[in-house]
Design an enzyme around this catalytic site. Sequence first.
Site, PDB file in Angstrom:
ATOM      1  N   ARG A  46      -9.060   0.024   5.033  1.00 12.60           N
ATOM      2  CA  ARG A  46      -7.956   0.998   4.867  1.00 12.60           C
ATOM      3  C   ARG A  46      -8.137   1.932   3.668  1.00 12.60           C
ATOM      4  NH1 ARG A  46      -2.056  -1.468   5.680  1.00 12.60           N
ATOM      5  NH2 ARG A  46      -1.488   0.581   6.389  1.00 12.60           N
ATOM      6  N   VAL A  54      -6.984   1.469  16.109  1.00  8.36           N
ATOM      7  CA  VAL A  54      -6.460   2.100  14.894  1.00  8.36           C
ATOM      8  C   VAL A  54      -6.969   1.397  13.638  1.00  8.36           C
ATOM      9  CG1 VAL A  54      -4.366   2.754  13.615  1.00  8.36           C
ATOM     10  CG2 VAL A  54      -4.423   2.964  16.108  1.00  8.36           C
ATOM     11  N   ASP A  59       1.231  -1.366  15.672  1.00  5.57           N
ATOM     12  CA  ASP A  59       2.182  -2.312  15.082  1.00  5.57           C
ATOM     13  C   ASP A  59       2.836  -3.223  16.125  1.00  5.57           C
ATOM     14  OD1 ASP A  59       2.184  -1.400  12.236  1.00  5.57           O
ATOM     15  OD2 ASP A  59       2.639   0.466  13.236  1.00  5.57           O
ATOM     16  N   ARG A  98       8.909  -8.740   4.672  1.00  2.40           N
ATOM     17  CA  ARG A  98       8.541  -7.409   4.166  1.00  2.40           C
ATOM     18  C   ARG A  98       9.050  -6.316   5.102  1.00  2.40           C
ATOM     19  NH1 ARG A  98       2.486  -6.304   3.266  1.00  2.40           N
ATOM     20  NH2 ARG A  98       3.482  -4.305   2.912  1.00  2.40           N
ATOM     21  N   ARG A 101       0.818  -1.217   0.000  1.00  2.00           N
ATOM     22  CA  ARG A 101       0.000   0.000   0.000  1.00  2.00           C
ATOM     23  C   ARG A 101       0.851   1.267   0.000  1.00  2.00           C
ATOM     24  NH1 ARG A 101      -5.087   0.393   1.606  1.00  2.00           N
ATOM     25  NH2 ARG A 101      -4.584   2.401   2.535  1.00  2.00           N
ATOM     26  N   CYS A 118      -7.087  -5.121   1.953  1.00  2.00           N
ATOM     27  CA  CYS A 118      -5.975  -5.174   2.897  1.00  2.00           C
ATOM     28  C   CYS A 118      -6.389  -6.040   4.071  1.00  2.00           C
ATOM     29  CB  CYS A 118      -5.656  -3.759   3.378  1.00  2.00           C
ATOM     30  SG  CYS A 118      -4.483  -3.743   4.718  1.00  2.00           S
TER      31      CYS A 118
END
Length: 420
Positions: free
Chosen positions: A124, A329, A307, A399, A95, A119
């Site tokens: 998102r 979030v 995260d 990633r 993204r 996603c």
Amino acid sequence: MDKFIINGGRRLKGRITIGGAKNAALPILAGTLLVSEGESIIENVPNIRDIDVMLKVLEVLGANIDYDPDKHRVIISALSIDNYRAPYDLVRKMRASFLVMGPLLGRFGKAEVSLPGGCVLGSRPIDLHIKGFQSLGAEVTEEDGYIKAEAKRLRGGEVYFDRPSHTGTENIMLASVLGKQTTRIVNAACDPEIIDLADFLNLMGAKIKGAGSTFIEIEGVDLLRGCHYSVMPDRLVAGTYACAAAISGGELYLDGASEEELKLPLMKLKNMGVEISGDGGGLFISAPHRLKGVDITTFPFPGFPTDLQACFMSLSTVSNGVSTIVETVFENRFGHAMELKRLGADIKVTGDRAVVNGVGKLKGTSVMASDIRAGAALVIAALAAEGSTEVLRVYHIDRGYERMDEALKSVGADIKRVSD
Ligand code: EPU
């Protein structure tokens, strides 16, 4: 497709050097598109898959790239950009490719970027980016799955974010640095990576004030020149390895980790019984006792980072007592919970809330990574699980984490990468 095989129960001990931050390097690399004089030399670029995708996007647009992944250095010349369209086959892989929209629009007055598509973290949307570009004077349309934006020269203006968006703030900064007038971003995201991007752009000649606060002011300039810049260390990687130390009852020194950027996660770790101290250059993490349960609510920076939510859920599965984890979030970021349950965790998810009842032990089995951080969390859990755990689809982990298996092995983990 590679997988990790992890035999749990090893106590981690030693030192891990924290590399450059993915979420700072990506907008900085996109920002090199703004340079019309000289080249950009970017150091401390992590050798991870998302960086490969961003460099591919820049190459497709016509940039010259000289990348040495082992030296973590990229030299980019954007003098011959001749294409303004970022294609679906790259944007769907990551993204954050959408971050080229701002610089293309700012420098060339036109950009076409594929809609990122579905996603795993929820819908998102990118509406905040688009509204922001419109507030700067761009005409934005959607056609055949692409967002097209045009403006002779962006004039600048006031951009109001309904909610703080991390890459949204970065995209607007990138679009407006070459604007005719001043741009003001109200309710901007405050993440440290945004400060790193502003420092990089200012070094090239931009005039940005207030990055890291909710109000950012960008005075447009006529031209940006190439510069030499080193990307900040990755606070999320540091937080992940802090969790690895904690769950293994180990002792790690995280070279390059900063207390300032990890305030809330470190406070939560301390509440769980982890001992933490800093020496200015890094953090010592040690976990001499069984962890205690913890309550966490994710929130935009400086709140608890979404995260690291997955890694903390792994910790809570083996902690003493009940933990409550609320994700505010992203609408769908509990993909790891089902996999943790396969390892024997006691987790109940209702909407945006997970209640975790700490168990004495996890037991190794096969689990599957569904995104970068969910994958990291499964590795963390596997470090504490009895017997052997197989973590599938580690390309998600690759990633965002540079050779996580080697980093953990170097501090005593029994982990190997196997090609399926
Ligand atoms: N949102 C909208 N409209 C928009 C943009 C965002 O509704 O136009 C919503 C999102 O759906 C989400 C919330 O706003 O619910 C916050 O999203 P944000 O825009 O801040 O996220 P992002 O910029 O897409 C970056 C990181 C993510 C990180 C989030 C939150 C990069 C490249 N990505 O994403 O990192 O989780 O901020 O801090 O910087 C990762 O590294 O694994 C990762 C997912």
